[in-house]
Design a protein around this motif. Sequence first.
Motif, PDB file in Angstrom:
ATOM      1  N   MET A   1     -24.183   2.931  25.742  1.00 43.12           N
ATOM      2  CA  MET A   1     -25.202   2.743  24.807  1.00 43.12           C
ATOM      3  C   MET A   1     -24.508   2.804  23.363  1.00 43.12           C
ATOM      4  O   MET A   1     -24.223   3.926  23.085  1.00 43.12           O
ATOM      5  CB  MET A   1     -26.406   3.475  25.114  1.00 43.12           C
ATOM      6  CG  MET A   1     -27.352   3.625  24.046  1.00 43.12           C
ATOM      7  SD  MET A   1     -28.673   4.610  24.654  1.00 43.12           S
ATOM      8  CE  MET A   1     -28.399   6.236  24.642  1.00 43.12           C
ATOM      9  N   LEU A   2     -24.762   1.833  22.409  1.00 47.22           N
ATOM     10  CA  LEU A   2     -24.423   1.937  21.228  1.00 47.22           C
ATOM     11  C   LEU A   2     -25.692   2.575  20.331  1.00 47.22           C
ATOM     12  O   LEU A   2     -26.873   1.646  20.387  1.00 47.22           O
ATOM     13  CB  LEU A   2     -24.043   0.804  20.697  1.00 47.22           C
ATOM     14  CG  LEU A   2     -23.615   0.506  19.071  1.00 47.22           C
ATOM     15  CD1 LEU A   2     -22.233   1.370  18.871  1.00 47.22           C
ATOM     16  CD2 LEU A   2     -23.425  -1.021  18.683  1.00 47.22           C
ATOM     17  N   VAL A   3     -25.352   3.313  19.703  1.00 47.65           N
ATOM     18  CA  VAL A   3     -26.722   3.809  18.804  1.00 47.65           C
ATOM     19  C   VAL A   3     -26.514   4.006  17.403  1.00 47.65           C
ATOM     20  O   VAL A   3     -25.608   4.604  16.820  1.00 47.65           O
ATOM     21  CB  VAL A   3     -27.326   5.150  19.253  1.00 47.65           C
ATOM     22  CG1 VAL A   3     -28.404   5.673  18.373  1.00 47.65           C
ATOM     23  CG2 VAL A   3     -27.411   5.267  20.503  1.00 47.65           C
ATOM     24  N   THR A   4     -27.084   3.042  16.616  1.00 45.82           N
ATOM     25  CA  THR A   4     -27.123   2.927  14.963  1.00 45.82           C
ATOM     26  C   THR A   4     -28.305   3.061  14.397  1.00 45.82           C
ATOM     27  O   THR A   4     -29.304   2.907  15.245  1.00 45.82           O
ATOM     28  CB  THR A   4     -26.335   1.761  14.694  1.00 45.82           C
ATOM     29  OG1 THR A   4     -27.202   0.463  14.845  1.00 45.82           O
ATOM     30  CG2 THR A   4     -25.073   1.484  15.163  1.00 45.82           C
ATOM     31  N   GLU A   5     -28.571   2.873  13.359  1.00 44.33           N
ATOM     32  CA  GLU A   5     -29.886   2.874  12.751  1.00 44.33           C
ATOM     33  C   GLU A   5     -30.366   1.883  13.073  1.00 44.33           C
ATOM     34  O   GLU A   5     -31.709   1.866  13.309  1.00 44.33           O
ATOM     35  CB  GLU A   5     -29.590   3.311  11.061  1.00 44.33           C
ATOM     36  CG  GLU A   5     -30.965   3.127  10.294  1.00 44.33           C
ATOM     37  CD  GLU A   5     -31.932   4.408  10.581  1.00 44.33           C
ATOM     38  OE1 GLU A   5     -32.843   3.952  10.502  1.00 44.33           O
ATOM     39  OE2 GLU A   5     -31.424   5.232  11.002  1.00 44.33           O
ATOM     40  N   ARG A   6     -29.892   0.672  13.010  1.00 43.48           N
ATOM     41  CA  ARG A   6     -30.514  -0.620  13.468  1.00 43.48           C
ATOM     42  C   ARG A   6     -31.109  -0.817  14.800  1.00 43.48           C
ATOM     43  O   ARG A   6     -31.787  -1.672  15.038  1.00 43.48           O
ATOM     44  CB  ARG A   6     -29.571  -1.726  13.076  1.00 43.48           C
ATOM     45  CG  ARG A   6     -29.446  -2.193  11.702  1.00 43.48           C
ATOM     46  CD  ARG A   6     -28.463  -3.108  11.303  1.00 43.48           C
ATOM     47  NE  ARG A   6     -28.479  -4.235  11.907  1.00 43.48           N
ATOM     48  CZ  ARG A   6     -27.695  -5.128  12.070  1.00 43.48           C
ATOM     49  NH1 ARG A   6     -26.497  -5.040  11.526  1.00 43.48           N
ATOM     50  NH2 ARG A   6     -27.773  -6.231  12.873  1.00 43.48           N
ATOM     51  N   THR A   7     -30.215  -0.141  15.744  1.00 44.62           N
ATOM     52  CA  THR A   7     -30.535  -0.110  17.313  1.00 44.62           C
ATOM     53  C   THR A   7     -31.882   0.692  17.421  1.00 44.62           C
ATOM     54  O   THR A   7     -32.360   0.747  18.545  1.00 44.62           O
ATOM     55  CB  THR A   7     -29.430   0.233  18.106  1.00 44.62           C
ATOM     56  OG1 THR A   7     -29.233   1.454  18.000  1.00 44.62           O
ATOM     57  CG2 THR A   7     -28.108  -0.835  17.848  1.00 44.62           C
ATOM     58  N   ILE A   8     -32.360   1.680  16.773  1.00 45.48           N
ATOM     59  CA  ILE A   8     -33.250   2.548  17.201  1.00 45.48           C
ATOM     60  C   ILE A   8     -34.377   1.866  16.840  1.00 45.48           C
ATOM     61  O   ILE A   8     -34.929   1.524  15.542  1.00 45.48           O
ATOM     62  CB  ILE A   8     -33.351   3.942  16.496  1.00 45.48           C
ATOM     63  CG1 ILE A   8     -31.822   4.516  16.837  1.00 45.48           C
ATOM     64  CG2 ILE A   8     -34.332   4.703  16.821  1.00 45.48           C
ATOM     65  CD1 ILE A   8     -31.548   5.858  16.199  1.00 45.48           C
ATOM     66  N   ASP A   9     -35.674   1.702  17.579  1.00 43.98           N
ATOM     67  CA  ASP A   9     -36.880   1.178  17.540  1.00 43.98           C
ATOM     68  C   ASP A   9     -37.788   2.233  17.425  1.00 43.98           C
ATOM     69  O   ASP A   9     -38.363   2.639  18.473  1.00 43.98           O
ATOM     70  CB  ASP A   9     -37.356   0.189  18.384  1.00 43.98           C
ATOM     71  CG  ASP A   9     -38.391  -0.809  18.102  1.00 43.98           C
ATOM     72  OD1 ASP A   9     -39.221  -0.308  17.447  1.00 43.98           O
ATOM     73  OD2 ASP A   9     -38.634  -2.060  18.715  1.00 43.98           O
ATOM     74  N   ARG A  10     -38.243   2.765  16.511  1.00 43.60           N
ATOM     75  CA  ARG A  10     -39.017   3.680  16.160  1.00 43.60           C
ATOM     76  C   ARG A  10     -40.453   3.429  16.459  1.00 43.60           C
ATOM     77  O   ARG A  10     -41.268   4.049  16.992  1.00 43.60           O
ATOM     78  CB  ARG A  10     -38.853   4.411  14.626  1.00 43.60           C
ATOM     79  CG  ARG A  10     -37.642   5.063  14.467  1.00 43.60           C
ATOM     80  CD  ARG A  10     -37.669   6.010  13.179  1.00 43.60           C
ATOM     81  NE  ARG A  10     -36.361   6.898  13.312  1.00 43.60           N
ATOM     82  CZ  ARG A  10     -35.206   6.452  12.844  1.00 43.60           C
ATOM     83  NH1 ARG A  10     -35.119   5.091  12.275  1.00 43.60           N
ATOM     84  NH2 ARG A  10     -34.322   7.488  12.868  1.00 43.60           N
TER      85      ARG A  10
END
Lengths: 133, 271, 294
Positions: A1-10
């Motif tokens: 699982m790659l987590v970056t600011e862009r992949t987080i769907d708040r």
Amino acid sequence: MLVTERTIDREFVERMLEVSGQPFKQCMQCGTCSVVCPMQESTQLTPRQVMHHLQWGQKEALMNTNTPWICASCHTCEVRCPRGIDVPKLMEALRLQILRENKNFVEPFQIDKEQLKEAPQLAFVSSFRKHTS
Amino acid sequence: MSDTATVENATPKVEAKLIPIYIMGKMYEVPETLTIMKAMEYAGYKYVRGAGCRGGVCGACATVYRKPGDYHIRVGLACQTVVEPDMYLTQIPFYPANRAKYDWEQIKGECEEVYEAYPELFRCLACNACTKVCPMEIPVMDYVSAIKRGDIEKANELSFDCIQCGLCSTRCMAEMAQYHIAQMVRRIHGRFHTPQSKHCEEQVAAIKDGYYDDALAELKALGTMDPTTYEETPGIKKLIELYQAREGEPHTAEEFWTPESDYALLKSNGK
Amino acid sequence: MKLGYYPGCTLKTKAINLEVSAVKSLEALGVEVEELERWNCCGAVYSLADDDLVHLLAPVRDLIRAKDQGLDKVMTLCSMCYNTIARANLLMRKDEEKRDAINNFLEEETDYFGEVDVVHYLQFVRDDIGWDKVAAAVKNPLKDLKVGPYYGCTLTKPGEIKIDDSIEPVSFKNLIEAIGAEYVAYPDAETCCGSYQIIGNPEAALKTTATIVESAEKRGADALILSCPLCEYNIGRRQADVRGLREGLEPLPVFYFTQLLAIALGLDIDTLHLDRNMPEAQKLLEDKGILATA
């Protein structure tokens, strides 16, 4: 699982919190839910992994896993969760995310005729409630 | 209401007040004594399709309307419902509905066969919108529930007055066509769950044997209406006369009533 | 006190063997039930979404029917009905905002505030009759029959409506002992049978069912008892498919607990619709001498 600011769907995280009412951010990843899950042989992500993806707002991965569709809402995980999280409610929230877009997981008219004859009524009632929009 | 008012209302010609109604959003002033159907004709609509029987039994003129300041959807048959001031309405002569194909010869009369044809009935949420919208006041939700639990007898009884207008299916959250499902149930009930009528079988056999052929030919020979002017020809006048003079069971008949004419009574006792 | 009875969608046809044996057993134990005059399917599963009220309408409507009929307690036989209706009842008691919204929507019905109690048959027999009384009424103890309990999920989970401990329930054990049979413990008595997945994901459901059957057989059970028509379908009538998944599985007859109760109470076996169970069920009772060979 790659987590970056862009992949987080708040927005997705907020939506899941709202629909389920469950504090999944409190999950400590102990994995009890995964161990007791009776459907573990058939699921792609374990319940623990689902919780982890939820915490990190990984909407796409969750929309593409079979786990919420394999979950039988048996509540075995819920009664054992040390943090008191109702995991089946999160599975329901994930299913509804798709069902509410008017997409069906089960198509009533595609069910095998023999099964329509044999299975008890409550099998269809419950299946259609969980798996049709 | 005084007796005089009743008598006045019963006279053929009355001076009716004009009231505003809204047909598909457009206002028309129509006499307050008219039914919706007649009001629409008064307003200039011409029924090419959807007029139906004009007698409240065929279900072709189902109409939905609302009244100002009221959130309820109201329904009625256009041919039976009298207009009210400021009602806004539209007629729903047809609504797409799933009508299952099944081979009647293969049907054995079990509730499972209904499930096979219409599995969507298990999607019912008991929201009761169907019952609320039924112009015949049929407890639609209850008959769907009866079908779900396999009670064909009860579903038949509850749905018996259905005129197949289809309004139930316009409001269904489960997207089913209740009235088609109920019709299949009533057919099953009629064929498998009620005693067969012996004299009906005799009559059908007699028809097949040509017992009525001559009489039918006589009627046919009377001709048709003039297809361009719709005027009654002498033959049609004779036909009407025969129809009105036909022998029917009187309203005051005893429990056992036997017709006297040859054609009404199949002479099974001396054909 | 009048004991209301809510049958549910399956009890009049596919699970008539549950209904008849249950009602007749209660009669034998001196309790008459009053069936709801008007009822609809409860929906079988409780909605788990906080923003969803529409799926509550069906169970609440049934509770309103019970109230209208003057009943203060309504009993279900099907575990899924129990779960759905009991949870809806709890919500109507505890969540004022949702209760008002539902009552407001159901404008054509009586307002409902959770006045009716919802119980499951097993719970009623345990708490209102008692195992001692059941044991005393047994005329035909099921000696030599090794019975495993199958609780499934919906009677004991979630905790808010459980009728017994969620992790180590004992009600079926007490029942099995009361009717004179031998209790067999095995680890999967609370493992889910796959439930409604039998329609959408039949393989996934049959796999977990195979675990249950294997586990019970290894501990020596002759038969399982259960209370839910969907469990009965998955474990019982679909067992031929289940056995196809794993080597060495033998037929394991499945009964509704009320059927064995009825037999033990000496009721007429012909009225219990054993032909609706999987075929091996009747044979087991014949082999054990409980049922006279035809």
